[in-house]
Motif scaffolding. Structure first.
Motif, PDB file in Angstrom:
ATOM      1  N   ALA A 132       0.830  -1.213   0.000  1.00  0.00           N
ATOM      2  CA  ALA A 132       0.000   0.000   0.000  1.00  0.00           C
ATOM      3  C   ALA A 132       0.863   1.261   0.000  1.00  0.00           C
ATOM      4  O   ALA A 132       0.574   2.235  -0.715  1.00  0.00           O
ATOM      5  CB  ALA A 132      -0.924  -0.008   1.216  1.00  0.00           C
ATOM      6  N   LEU A 133       1.914   1.248   0.804  1.00  0.00           N
ATOM      7  CA  LEU A 133       2.810   2.410   0.868  1.00  0.00           C
ATOM      8  C   LEU A 133       3.499   2.652  -0.480  1.00  0.00           C
ATOM      9  O   LEU A 133       3.652   3.797  -0.918  1.00  0.00           O
ATOM     10  CB  LEU A 133       3.859   2.203   1.964  1.00  0.00           C
ATOM     11  CG  LEU A 133       3.325   2.250   3.406  1.00  0.00           C
ATOM     12  CD1 LEU A 133       4.382   1.760   4.390  1.00  0.00           C
ATOM     13  CD2 LEU A 133       2.889   3.665   3.784  1.00  0.00           C
ATOM     14  N   PHE A 134       3.883   1.569  -1.150  1.00  0.00           N
ATOM     15  CA  PHE A 134       4.511   1.728  -2.463  1.00  0.00           C
ATOM     16  C   PHE A 134       3.516   2.236  -3.501  1.00  0.00           C
ATOM     17  O   PHE A 134       3.876   2.989  -4.400  1.00  0.00           O
ATOM     18  CB  PHE A 134       5.139   0.408  -2.923  1.00  0.00           C
ATOM     19  CG  PHE A 134       6.467   0.127  -2.280  1.00  0.00           C
ATOM     20  CD1 PHE A 134       7.533   0.995  -2.461  1.00  0.00           C
ATOM     21  CD2 PHE A 134       6.660  -0.994  -1.494  1.00  0.00           C
ATOM     22  CE1 PHE A 134       8.771   0.749  -1.863  1.00  0.00           C
ATOM     23  CE2 PHE A 134       7.887  -1.253  -0.899  1.00  0.00           C
ATOM     24  CZ  PHE A 134       8.945  -0.376  -1.083  1.00  0.00           C
ATOM     25  N   GLN A 135       2.257   1.810  -3.377  1.00  0.00           N
ATOM     26  CA  GLN A 135       1.231   2.301  -4.300  1.00  0.00           C
ATOM     27  C   GLN A 135       1.061   3.811  -4.193  1.00  0.00           C
ATOM     28  O   GLN A 135       0.748   4.483  -5.178  1.00  0.00           O
ATOM     29  CB  GLN A 135      -0.115   1.615  -4.024  1.00  0.00           C
ATOM     30  CG  GLN A 135      -0.254   0.238  -4.617  1.00  0.00           C
ATOM     31  CD  GLN A 135      -1.652  -0.334  -4.431  1.00  0.00           C
ATOM     32  OE1 GLN A 135      -2.626   0.397  -4.231  1.00  0.00           O
ATOM     33  NE2 GLN A 135      -1.765  -1.652  -4.500  1.00  0.00           N
ATOM     34  N   THR A 136       1.278   4.347  -3.000  1.00  0.00           N
ATOM     35  CA  THR A 136       1.119   5.793  -2.794  1.00  0.00           C
ATOM     36  C   THR A 136       2.450   6.532  -2.912  1.00  0.00           C
ATOM     37  O   THR A 136       2.512   7.738  -2.667  1.00  0.00           O
ATOM     38  CB  THR A 136       0.507   6.072  -1.401  1.00  0.00           C
ATOM     39  OG1 THR A 136       1.323   5.464  -0.391  1.00  0.00           O
ATOM     40  CG2 THR A 136      -0.900   5.508  -1.312  1.00  0.00           C
ATOM     41  N   GLY A 137       3.507   5.813  -3.260  1.00  0.00           N
ATOM     42  CA  GLY A 137       4.817   6.454  -3.444  1.00  0.00           C
ATOM     43  C   GLY A 137       5.515   6.836  -2.158  1.00  0.00           C
ATOM     44  O   GLY A 137       6.482   7.602  -2.180  1.00  0.00           O
ATOM     45  N   ARG A 138       5.065   6.296  -1.022  1.00  0.00           N
ATOM     46  CA  ARG A 138       5.662   6.635   0.275  1.00  0.00           C
ATOM     47  C   ARG A 138       6.807   5.668   0.576  1.00  0.00           C
ATOM     48  O   ARG A 138       6.740   4.808   1.455  1.00  0.00           O
ATOM     49  CB  ARG A 138       4.580   6.607   1.353  1.00  0.00           C
ATOM     50  CG  ARG A 138       3.602   7.776   1.177  1.00  0.00           C
ATOM     51  CD  ARG A 138       2.181   7.463   1.582  1.00  0.00           C
ATOM     52  NE  ARG A 138       1.991   7.425   3.023  1.00  0.00           N
ATOM     53  CZ  ARG A 138       0.798   7.389   3.612  1.00  0.00           C
ATOM     54  NH1 ARG A 138      -0.303   7.434   2.871  1.00  0.00           N
ATOM     55  NH2 ARG A 138       0.699   7.334   4.918  1.00  0.00           N
ATOM     56  N   ILE A 139       7.869   5.820  -0.192  1.00  0.00           N
ATOM     57  CA  ILE A 139       8.990   4.879  -0.138  1.00  0.00           C
ATOM     58  C   ILE A 139       9.714   4.948   1.205  1.00  0.00           C
ATOM     59  O   ILE A 139      10.089   3.916   1.772  1.00  0.00           O
ATOM     60  CB  ILE A 139       9.969   5.157  -1.298  1.00  0.00           C
ATOM     61  CG1 ILE A 139       9.239   4.984  -2.632  1.00  0.00           C
ATOM     62  CG2 ILE A 139      11.170   4.230  -1.232  1.00  0.00           C
ATOM     63  CD1 ILE A 139      10.042   5.395  -3.832  1.00  0.00           C
ATOM     64  N   VAL A 184      10.965  -1.237  -7.746  1.00  0.00           N
ATOM     65  CA  VAL A 184      10.921  -1.285  -9.217  1.00  0.00           C
ATOM     66  C   VAL A 184       9.750  -0.462  -9.735  1.00  0.00           C
ATOM     67  O   VAL A 184       9.884   0.327 -10.671  1.00  0.00           O
ATOM     68  CB  VAL A 184      10.814  -2.744  -9.716  1.00  0.00           C
ATOM     69  CG1 VAL A 184      10.615  -2.786 -11.231  1.00  0.00           C
ATOM     70  CG2 VAL A 184      12.057  -3.529  -9.344  1.00  0.00           C
ATOM     71  N   GLN A 185       8.583  -0.629  -9.109  1.00  0.00           N
ATOM     72  CA  GLN A 185       7.381   0.086  -9.543  1.00  0.00           C
ATOM     73  C   GLN A 185       7.509   1.594  -9.367  1.00  0.00           C
ATOM     74  O   GLN A 185       6.834   2.354 -10.073  1.00  0.00           O
ATOM     75  CB  GLN A 185       6.161  -0.427  -8.768  1.00  0.00           C
ATOM     76  CG  GLN A 185       5.769  -1.845  -9.133  1.00  0.00           C
ATOM     77  CD  GLN A 185       4.695  -2.409  -8.227  1.00  0.00           C
ATOM     78  OE1 GLN A 185       4.450  -1.907  -7.113  1.00  0.00           O
ATOM     79  NE2 GLN A 185       4.041  -3.469  -8.663  1.00  0.00           N
ATOM     80  N   ASN A 186       8.355   2.010  -8.469  1.00  0.00           N
ATOM     81  CA  ASN A 186       8.537   3.442  -8.219  1.00  0.00           C
ATOM     82  C   ASN A 186       9.797   4.001  -8.876  1.00  0.00           C
ATOM     83  O   ASN A 186      10.264   5.085  -8.512  1.00  0.00           O
ATOM     84  CB  ASN A 186       8.557   3.711  -6.713  1.00  0.00           C
ATOM     85  CG  ASN A 186       7.168   3.703  -6.096  1.00  0.00           C
ATOM     86  OD1 ASN A 186       6.485   4.728  -6.077  1.00  0.00           O
ATOM     87  ND2 ASN A 186       6.722   2.545  -5.627  1.00  0.00           N
ATOM     88  N   GLY A 187      10.332   3.270  -9.849  1.00  0.00           N
ATOM     89  CA  GLY A 187      11.480   3.762 -10.596  1.00  0.00           C
ATOM     90  C   GLY A 187      12.783   3.763  -9.826  1.00  0.00           C
ATOM     91  O   GLY A 187      13.718   4.486 -10.170  1.00  0.00           O
TER      92      GLY A 187
END
Length: 695
Positions: free
Chosen positions: A265-272, A298-301
């Motif tokens: 969920a955190l990765f979906q919102t970009g909260r790395i 990976v999903q967040n570049g």
């Protein structure tokens, strides 16, 4: 001493004595069951058979079948079952369990129909086995038969039936079962409520799942996990994070499953940063949490970070699985890092997962995106059961690397193998048509999507069609295509139209496309710069100045163009007219020498491509020192000899002058140059390019 060592010594002792004690056999078999030690169980059975001992009851044999079933030794279980002189209901249930556990649906159903007597355990075992394999219709038939024959339907039965419905996302049948659960008063059963929550969440009825969740009297960790996972899979990450906070406030301790879902969920919102902090708090990190972290990066570049995480995971002695490997390979593909990609490929071979469809498809994609379509094809040819994903990876790989006719031939081969194409397949097919100037063929493929395969074209397909028509000079037809789209054009559509307008020098439609793109993405520099360059190409310098002024007033910043090369595992990055590299003086000196050689060979710097109202000397300096030229020269300095291709990556489309420069250099040095820009791969060799000067 370890219990398994003690058991082995006890069986060793059995073989040293000739006296047969039935109680000893019983005790040893029970120990085998308790420790799930299939090897010692086989030794005990072998000793019994060698000494011609036949138990007076089925107890020992039934327990041995259990051990074999739990260890996945179906053949051993089946052989013992056939040898048994007598069988009872426990024997049949043990064998049903073995078939169920190994997913042997046909054997499971055949044995169930043939057994002389059944009990509720028999029915529950068969329903669970059928449900696990997604045979929901068959599971429901057995469920109905169970009720007709008067056996008690328990919460365990309902959970098995619901799991079957969930596995194939059969919400209709699930709702019917839900009605029966309400009628028999099992809504307070925690396991049943969890199964219902899971059903509604995975079938997209997330609000219904939450309604059930909120009314549970006793929520356990599984309950919270199912609901949090449901929100993540429904692309509602904020809801998942909120629920996680509620879970912590309830005093219930999260487990690794909870944390993995919340990480997602955190990765979906970009909260790395928050994801990294939460991951650091996990005491015992398992394969799922490590893989979630790698996939999330990976999903967040953050591909480089994903590779570092993979390395840390190995250092922690956590064995990766096929999902981890495929994710790491995807990181290498995005980075176009052949060095690390080959390393991970070797790791997959060492682990024995390189032939897994998921891993092999990722490897095909990686080699394709590293400019090695021939290596990708070698991997592709080893895949025994090629899924549509495998075919897509290879078709797209060929299209990206200038092997467009091979891509189209592979597509036809895919059809002859009765593999149904999907929307991604046609992106590769249409891309191949674009670069081969096969306008009519491309149009036929586009229309066949709906007429032959029932695929609704997406914006990606329309963008390909617009590009295809525009490259033939049919800008008006491209505009008409946009007007006929069944949905509102997005930025990809207008950006594609703008690029073909630039190609055709069509300022009228270019201005329209730029305006639409600016309205959709006011901070995107592309439409301002492209239109400005179109004005400059026509010598309309006042309009150029006006566009630059609008950009400044709107605080739109031009993205930085850069190129990079990987040498011995280290990345070197360059920008145009870059003087920051520690060896820049030598790089520029060598570049000037190469340009002079090329000029003698017939190369001419194309100053017309410098779209600024400046003098010729400034134009020459500007275009001669583009980033990809600097990257090429640096690679030649470090690797002057060798047969390996020179690999350069660029974040925007290569300009015409650099493209011509690379063609000349490839002929003079006698080496292949592989340049990946934002649009495709360019394989330069002998003065030619794989793109046939269409990019």
């Amino acid at each position: 001493m370890h219990p398994k060592h003690k058991l082995r010594e006890a069986v060793d002792s059995l073989y040293r004595h000739t006296h047969i004690n039935p109680a000893t056999y019983t005790r040893l078999v029970l120990d085998c069951v308790r420790l799930n030690d299939v090897h010692q169980a086989k030794r005990v059975q072998s000793h019994m058979e060698e000494n011609l001992y036949e138990p007076t009851t089925t107890f020992i044999h039934n327990r041995l079948i259990d051990v074999y079933a739990n260890s996945g030794q179906l053949l051993d279980a089946h052989n013992l079952f056939d040898k048994m002189p007598q069988r009872d209901i426990f024997t049949y249930n043990a064998m049903l369990k073995a078939y169920s556990k190994m997913g042997s649906v046909d054997d499971l159903q055949e044995l169930f129909k043939s057994i002389p007597c059944r009990d509720s355990v028999s029915y529950n075992t068969v329903i669970a086995g059928l449900g696990t394999k997604g045979c929901v219709t068959e599971a429901l038939e057995v469920f109905v038969k169970m009720q007709k024959e008067g056996f008690e339907v328990t919460g365990y039965t309902y959970v098995s039936v619901l799991n079957a419905c969930t596995r194939v996302l059969d919400l209709g049948s699930g709702k019917q079962v839900h009605g029966k659960i309400v009628a028999c008063g099992l809504m307070l059963n925690g396991f049943v409520c969890n199964a219902l929550t899971d059903l509604y969440a995975k079938c997209g009825e997330i609000e219904a799942a939450r309604w059930l969740f909120d009314r549970m009297c006793h929520k356990n960790v599984v309950s919270w996990n199912l609901m949090i996972s449901g929100y993540v899979k429904s692309r509602l990450p904020e809801k998942a994070i909120e629920l996680f906070s509620e879970m912590k406030m309830s005093g219930l301790k999260a487990d690794v499953v909870t944390v993995s879902n919340v990480l997602g969920a955190l990765f979906q919102t970009g909260r790395i940063d928050e994801a990294q902090k939460l991951f650091a708090e996990i005491e015992k990190k398992d394969i799922v949490s490590w893989t979630t972290m790698i996939v999330g990066h990976v999903q967040n570049g953050k591909e480089e970070d994903a590779l570092m995480l993979f390395n840390n995971m190995l250092m922690e002695n956590v064995k990766p699985d096929k999902f981890t490997i495929s994710s790491v390979v995807s990181s290498c593909a995005r980075l176009a890092s052949l060095f690390y990609g080959q390393t991970i490929h070797g790791k997959s071979i060492h682990m024995g997962v390189e032939e897994d469809t998921l891993v092999s498809s990722a490897l095909v994609d990686m080699y394709s995106k590293c400019g090695e379509p021939s290596e990708a094809r070698k991997i592709f040819n080893t895949i025994h059961f090629k899924s549509v994903v495998s075919w897509n990876s290879m078709i797209l790989g060929y299209a990206q690397n200038g092997k467009d006719l091979e891509a189209l031939r592979l597509f036809e081969e895919m059809l002859t193998n009765d593999v149904k194409p999907d929307s991604i397949t046609f992106v590769g097919v249409l891309s191949a048509c674009i670069h081969e100037n096969l306008t009519e063929t491309g149009e036929q493929y586009f229309h066949s999507m709906t007429t032959q395969y029932g695929i609704t074209p997406t914006s990606d397909h329309y963008a390909c069609l617009i590009n295809l028509l525009g490259r033939k000079g049919c800008v008006e037809k491209s505009v008409e295509t946009i007007k006929g789209m069944p949905y509102k054009p997005n930025s990809l559509i207008w950006s594609t139209l703008l690029s073909v307008c630039k190609l055709n020098g069509d300022i009228k439609h270019g201005e329209m496309a730029a305006k639409q793109l600016i309205d959709l993405e006011p901070n995107n520099a592309e439409p301002y710069i492209t239109l400005s360059n179109m004005y400059a190409a026509k010598g309309r310098w006042k309009d150029v100045a006006k566009m630059r002024s609008v950009m400044n007033n709107n605080k739109v910043k031009k993205f930085a163009a850069f190129s990079w090369v990987e040498i011995d595992g280290k990345v070197h990055k360059f920008v145009a007219e870059d003087r920051t590299h520690p060896e820049s003086e030598a790089i520029y000196r060598e570049l000037d020498i190469i340009i002079k050689k090329l000029v003698k060979d017939g190369f001419t710097v194309n100053k017309n491509l410098v779209l600024h109202d400046v003098g010729d000397d400034e134009k020459a300096q500007s275009i001669c020192y583009h980033s990809e030229k600097l990257a090429l020269v640096y690679t030649l300095m470090k690797k002057p000899e060798g047969s390996q291709p020179i690999r350069i990556l660029k974040n925007i489309r290569v300009c015409g002058d650099c493209h011509l420069f690379m063609k000349f250099v490839s002929r003079i040095i006698g080496r292949v140059i592989i340049l990946r820009d934002s649009n495709r791969f360019h394989h330069f060799g002998g003065g030619c390019c794989s793109c046939k000067d269409l990019w």
